[in-house]
Design a protein around this motif. Structure first.
Motif, short mmCIF file in Angstrom:
data_model
loop_
_atom_site.label_atom_id
_atom_site.label_comp_id
_atom_site.label_asym_id
_atom_site.label_seq_id
_atom_site.Cartn_x
_atom_site.Cartn_y
_atom_site.Cartn_z
N GLY A 239 54.48 25.70 26.52
CA GLY A 239 55.21 26.76 25.69
C GLY A 239 54.28 27.41 24.64
O GLY A 239 53.56 26.58 23.95
N GLY A 240 54.03 28.64 24.69
CA GLY A 240 53.44 29.24 23.47
C GLY A 240 53.38 30.79 23.61
O GLY A 240 54.34 31.40 24.20
N MET A 241 52.15 31.26 23.25
CA MET A 241 52.23 32.88 23.21
C MET A 241 51.20 33.30 24.59
O MET A 241 50.23 32.68 24.62
CB MET A 241 51.68 33.41 22.15
CG MET A 241 51.64 34.80 22.13
SD MET A 241 52.84 35.95 21.97
CE MET A 241 53.60 35.36 20.58
N LEU A 242 51.82 34.28 25.39
CA LEU A 242 50.74 34.74 26.31
C LEU A 242 49.68 35.72 25.91
O LEU A 242 50.11 36.86 25.36
CB LEU A 242 51.63 35.27 27.50
CG LEU A 242 50.84 35.95 28.62
CD1 LEU A 242 50.07 34.88 29.35
CD2 LEU A 242 51.70 36.59 29.48
N THR A 243 48.71 35.44 25.35
CA THR A 243 47.73 36.18 24.94
C THR A 243 47.05 37.20 25.77
O THR A 243 46.47 38.14 25.30
CB THR A 243 46.66 35.15 23.90
OG1 THR A 243 46.21 34.27 24.72
CG2 THR A 243 47.55 34.56 22.80
N TRP A 244 46.94 36.90 26.93
CA TRP A 244 46.21 37.77 27.84
C TRP A 244 46.53 37.37 29.40
O TRP A 244 46.87 36.52 29.71
CB TRP A 244 44.64 37.19 27.80
CG TRP A 244 43.60 38.32 28.53
CD1 TRP A 244 43.33 39.70 27.86
CD2 TRP A 244 43.20 38.20 29.80
NE1 TRP A 244 42.47 40.16 28.83
CE2 TRP A 244 42.61 39.59 30.07
CE3 TRP A 244 43.40 37.42 30.90
CZ2 TRP A 244 41.98 39.68 31.27
CZ3 TRP A 244 42.88 37.64 32.24
CH2 TRP A 244 42.11 38.71 32.15
N LEU A 245 46.61 38.73 29.94
CA LEU A 245 47.02 38.67 31.65
C LEU A 245 46.44 39.57 32.11
O LEU A 245 46.37 40.79 31.81
CB LEU A 245 48.46 38.60 31.53
CG LEU A 245 49.07 38.38 32.80
CD1 LEU A 245 49.07 36.83 33.49
CD2 LEU A 245 50.65 38.92 32.58
N VAL A 246 46.07 39.47 33.62
CA VAL A 246 45.67 40.43 34.41
C VAL A 246 47.08 41.23 34.75
O VAL A 246 47.88 40.58 35.47
CB VAL A 246 44.97 40.24 35.65
CG1 VAL A 246 44.85 41.16 36.59
CG2 VAL A 246 43.64 39.22 35.37
N GLU A 247 47.33 42.58 34.19
CA GLU A 247 48.44 43.21 34.27
C GLU A 247 48.29 44.15 35.36
O GLU A 247 49.43 44.49 35.99
CB GLU A 247 48.46 43.98 32.77
CG GLU A 247 48.72 43.33 31.85
CD GLU A 247 48.86 43.95 30.88
OE1 GLU A 247 50.15 44.58 30.33
OE2 GLU A 247 47.77 44.26 29.83
N GLU A 248 47.34 44.47 36.21
CA GLU A 248 47.24 45.44 37.29
C GLU A 248 47.62 44.67 38.54
O GLU A 248 46.74 44.05 38.97
CB GLU A 248 46.07 46.03 37.10
CG GLU A 248 45.74 47.45 38.45
CD GLU A 248 44.53 48.07 38.41
OE1 GLU A 248 44.26 48.85 39.16
OE2 GLU A 248 43.52 47.79 37.45
N GLU A 249 48.80 45.13 39.12
CA GLU A 249 49.09 44.71 40.55
C GLU A 249 48.12 45.20 41.48
O GLU A 249 47.75 46.55 41.46
CB GLU A 249 50.52 44.97 40.93
CG GLU A 249 51.64 44.23 39.99
CD GLU A 249 52.98 44.48 40.56
OE1 GLU A 249 53.02 45.32 41.36
OE2 GLU A 249 53.95 43.88 39.92
N GLY A 250 47.61 44.58 42.63
CA GLY A 250 46.62 44.79 43.61
C GLY A 250 45.10 44.78 43.06
O GLY A 250 44.37 44.96 43.83
N ALA A 251 44.90 44.23 41.77
CA ALA A 251 43.51 44.14 41.27
C ALA A 251 42.95 43.05 42.01
O ALA A 251 43.75 41.89 42.33
CB ALA A 251 43.67 44.01 39.74
N SER A 252 41.68 42.83 42.26
CA SER A 252 40.84 41.91 43.19
C SER A 252 40.62 40.86 42.01
O SER A 252 40.17 41.29 40.79
CB SER A 252 39.76 42.47 43.81
OG SER A 252 40.24 43.28 44.82
N VAL A 253 40.55 39.50 42.27
CA VAL A 253 40.24 38.43 41.78
C VAL A 253 39.29 37.53 42.30
O VAL A 253 39.64 37.32 43.19
CB VAL A 253 41.48 37.64 40.74
CG1 VAL A 253 42.09 38.58 39.72
CG2 VAL A 253 42.27 37.28 41.92
N ALA A 254 38.24 37.09 41.66
CA ALA A 254 37.33 36.23 42.41
C ALA A 254 37.96 34.89 42.04
O ALA A 254 38.79 34.40 41.26
CB ALA A 254 35.98 36.42 41.75
N ALA A 255 37.18 33.69 42.63
CA ALA A 255 37.81 32.50 42.49
C ALA A 255 37.07 31.83 41.32
O ALA A 255 35.89 32.13 41.04
CB ALA A 255 36.85 31.42 43.79
#
Length: 415
Positions: A239-255
Motif C-alpha cells: 500500500g502506498g502512492m503510485l509514483t510512476w506508471l506506463v500509461e500508454e496502452e499498446g506501448a511495447s515494453v522490454a524484458a
C-alpha cells in the motif's frame, strides 16, 4: 554737485549683498559637507545588518543539497518482452497492496505454458510405459527362473540316480558325465536369469529416474511460466502512492523494463549531494540538520554511497521524524551535516561579510563609526559563526555585505 542715493536703491543693494553673502556661506557649507563625504564615507544604519558578538554554541557543518525520497520504494518490472494491454490506474493515485495497476499481453506466455504442459503429459506417459515394461519383463524372468528351478531339481535327481547305478555298473561313465553337465548347465542358466532380473530392474529404474527428473524440470518450467503469467497482471506490491506508471496502452515494453513504481506514504528520508572534497569529513552516524522553509528537522547520516559521480558524493539521511506532515516526495531541502560541535564560545550571526574560516577583515561598530579590524573566524553552522580571535563579547560588527568598503579603514554610520 552730489545727489543723495534714493532709499529704495540703498535697500535693494543691501538685499543683494546679504543674498550674495548667504549664497557664499551655503556654498562653503555644501563644499565642506561634500569634502567630508569624500574623506569619510558613510552608510545608513538601515542599509546594513549589525550583529553582536556573544557567548554561545556552534556546530561546524557542511552544506549539501538534498531531496526528500521515500524510505521504502519498490519498482515493478515487465516479466518479458510484451506490450501494455490495459491500464487500470494513474500516477499519483493511492493504492492498496494487490491492487491491479495494468495488464500486459500474455499471449506468448500462454502458448509456451500449453507447450510445456503437453511435454509434461508425454513424460507422464513415458514413465507409465517404462513401469509397464518393467512389470512385463519381471514377470517373464520370474517365470523363466521358476522353470529353470524345476529343471535343476530334475537334473539333480537324474544325477543322483546315475551315481547310484554307476556303483552297480548299470550306467556308463558317459551317461554319468552327461547328468553332471546338465546340472551345471541348469545352474548357470538360473544364475544368468537372476542376474538378468537385477540388470533389468536397474536399467528400468534408471530410465524411470531420468524420466522423473525431466518431469521435475518441466514442472519447474511450468511454475515459472505460471509466475510470468501472473506477473503480466501488474499489481501494487504494498500500500502506498503510485509514483510512476506506463500509461500508454499498446506501448511495447522490454524484458525487465520498469512499468510501475510504488512509494510508501508519509515515511521519508533525504538523499543529499555534495562535493567529494568533503568526503573524508563524512561518517555514518553524524548528526544532520535538514531545513525547509525555515523549519529545521533533526537527522543522522545513514549511508555514504561509495560511488562518486562528476565530483559529487551522495549520502542517505534518516530523519528523527520521518513521518513529518510537511514533507513531500521529491521536495528539495537544505542539508547541514554536523562535523564538530563547540559550546560556550564567542559567536556572531552569519552574514555575507564573513567568508569561511581564518583571518579576515570585518567592520567593528564603535559609536557612529565602523572601523576595519582583522578577526579570525572558526566553525559555522549557517546561522552563527565562531569568533576565534580579534573581537570580544559585546562588540558589534557589520554582518551584511561590505564589499563596497573593502578599500576603506572606516565608515560613518548614519541614522
Amino acid at each position: 554737485m552730489d545727489q543723495a542715493i534714493p532709499l529704495d536703491v540703498v535697500r535693494r543693494r543691501t538685499r543683494v549683498r546679504v543674498a550674495t553673502t548667504l549664497l557664499l556661506v551655503a556654498s562653503l557649507c555644501a563644499a565642506a559637507w561634500g569634502l567630508n563625504r569624500v574623506l569619510r564615507p558613510s552608510v545608513s544604519a538601515a542599509d546594513v545588518v549589525i550583529a553582536e558578538v556573544r557567548r554561545g554554541n556552534v556546530d561546524n557543518t557542511i552544506n549539501a543539497a538534498g531531496v526528500v525520497i521515500p524510505v521504502h520504494e519498490e519498482v515493478v518490472a515487465s516479466p518479458g518482452a510484451s506490450r501494455v494491454a490495459k491500464v487500470h490506474a494513474k500516477p499519483g493515485q493511492q493504492v492498496a497492496a494487490g491492487d491491479l495497476l495494468l495488464e500486459l499481453d500474455d499471449h506468448e506466455i500462454r502458448l509456451a505454458l500449453e507447450a510445456l504442459k503437453e511435454q509434461l503429459a508425454q513424460q507422464d506417459n513415458r514413465i507409465a510405459t517404462l513401469k509397464q515394461e518393467q512389470a512385463q519383463k519381471h514377470t517373464q524372468i520370474v517365470s523363466a527362473i521358476e522353470l529353470l528351478e524345476i529343471d535343476l531339481q530334475a537334473a539333480r535327481a537324474t544325477l543322483e540316480r546315475s551315481q547310484k547305478l554307476r556303483s552297480s555298473g548299470l550306467v556308463s561313465g558317459e551317461n554319468l558325465l552327461t547328468a553332471e553337465l546338465n546340472v551345471k548347465r541348469t545352474e548357470i542358466q538360473l544364475r544368468q536369469q537372476r542376474a538378468l532380473m537385477d540388470a533389468t530392474q536397474r536399467t528400468t529404474a534408471s530410465n524411470i529416474a531420468a524420466a522423473d527428473l525431466q518431469k521435475a524440470i518441466l514442472q519447474k518450467q511450468i511454475a515459472q511460466q505460471e509466475q510470468l503469467l501472473d506477473r503480466t497482471r501488474v499489481r501494487a506490491p504494498f500500500g502506498g502512492m503510485l509514483t510512476w506508471l506506463v500509461e500508454e496502452e499498446g506501448a511495447s515494453v522490454a524484458a525487465g523494463q520498469l512499468v510501475a513504481r510504488v512509494s510508501e506514504l508519509n515515511n521519508y528520508r533525504v538523499e543529499a549531494t555534495l562535493s567529494d572534497f568533503h568526503a573524508r569529513q563524512l561518517a555514518p552516524g553524524q548528526a544532520v540538520r535538514v531545513e525547509q522553509n525555515g523549519e529545521a528537522m533533526a537527522g543522522t547520516v545513514h549511508t555514504i554511497l561509495p560511488e562518486i559521480q562528476n565530483g559529487t558524493i551522495r549520502l542517505l539521511v534518516d530523519l528523527a521524524q520521518p513521518r513529518n506532515g510537511s514533507l513531500r516526495n521529491k521536495m528539495r531541502v537544505d542539508v547541514n551535516v554536523v562535523t564538530e560541535r563547540r559550546a560556550n564560545v564567542l559567536v556572531v550571526d552569519s552574514g555575507a561579510a564573513f567568508n569561511g574560516r581564518g583571518p579576515q577583515p570585518v567592520f567593528v561598530v564603535d559609536g557612529g563609526v565602523a572601523r576595519k579590524r582583522s578577526v579570525t573566524l572558526g566553525a559555522s553552522d549557517g546561522h552563527v559563526v565562531e569568533v576565534v580571535a580579534g573581537a570580544r563579547a559585546g562588540d558589534r560588527v557589520i554582518a551584511s555585505d561590505t564589499h563596497a568598503f573593502k578599500d576603506l579603514d572606516a565608515i560613518q554610520i548614519s541614522h
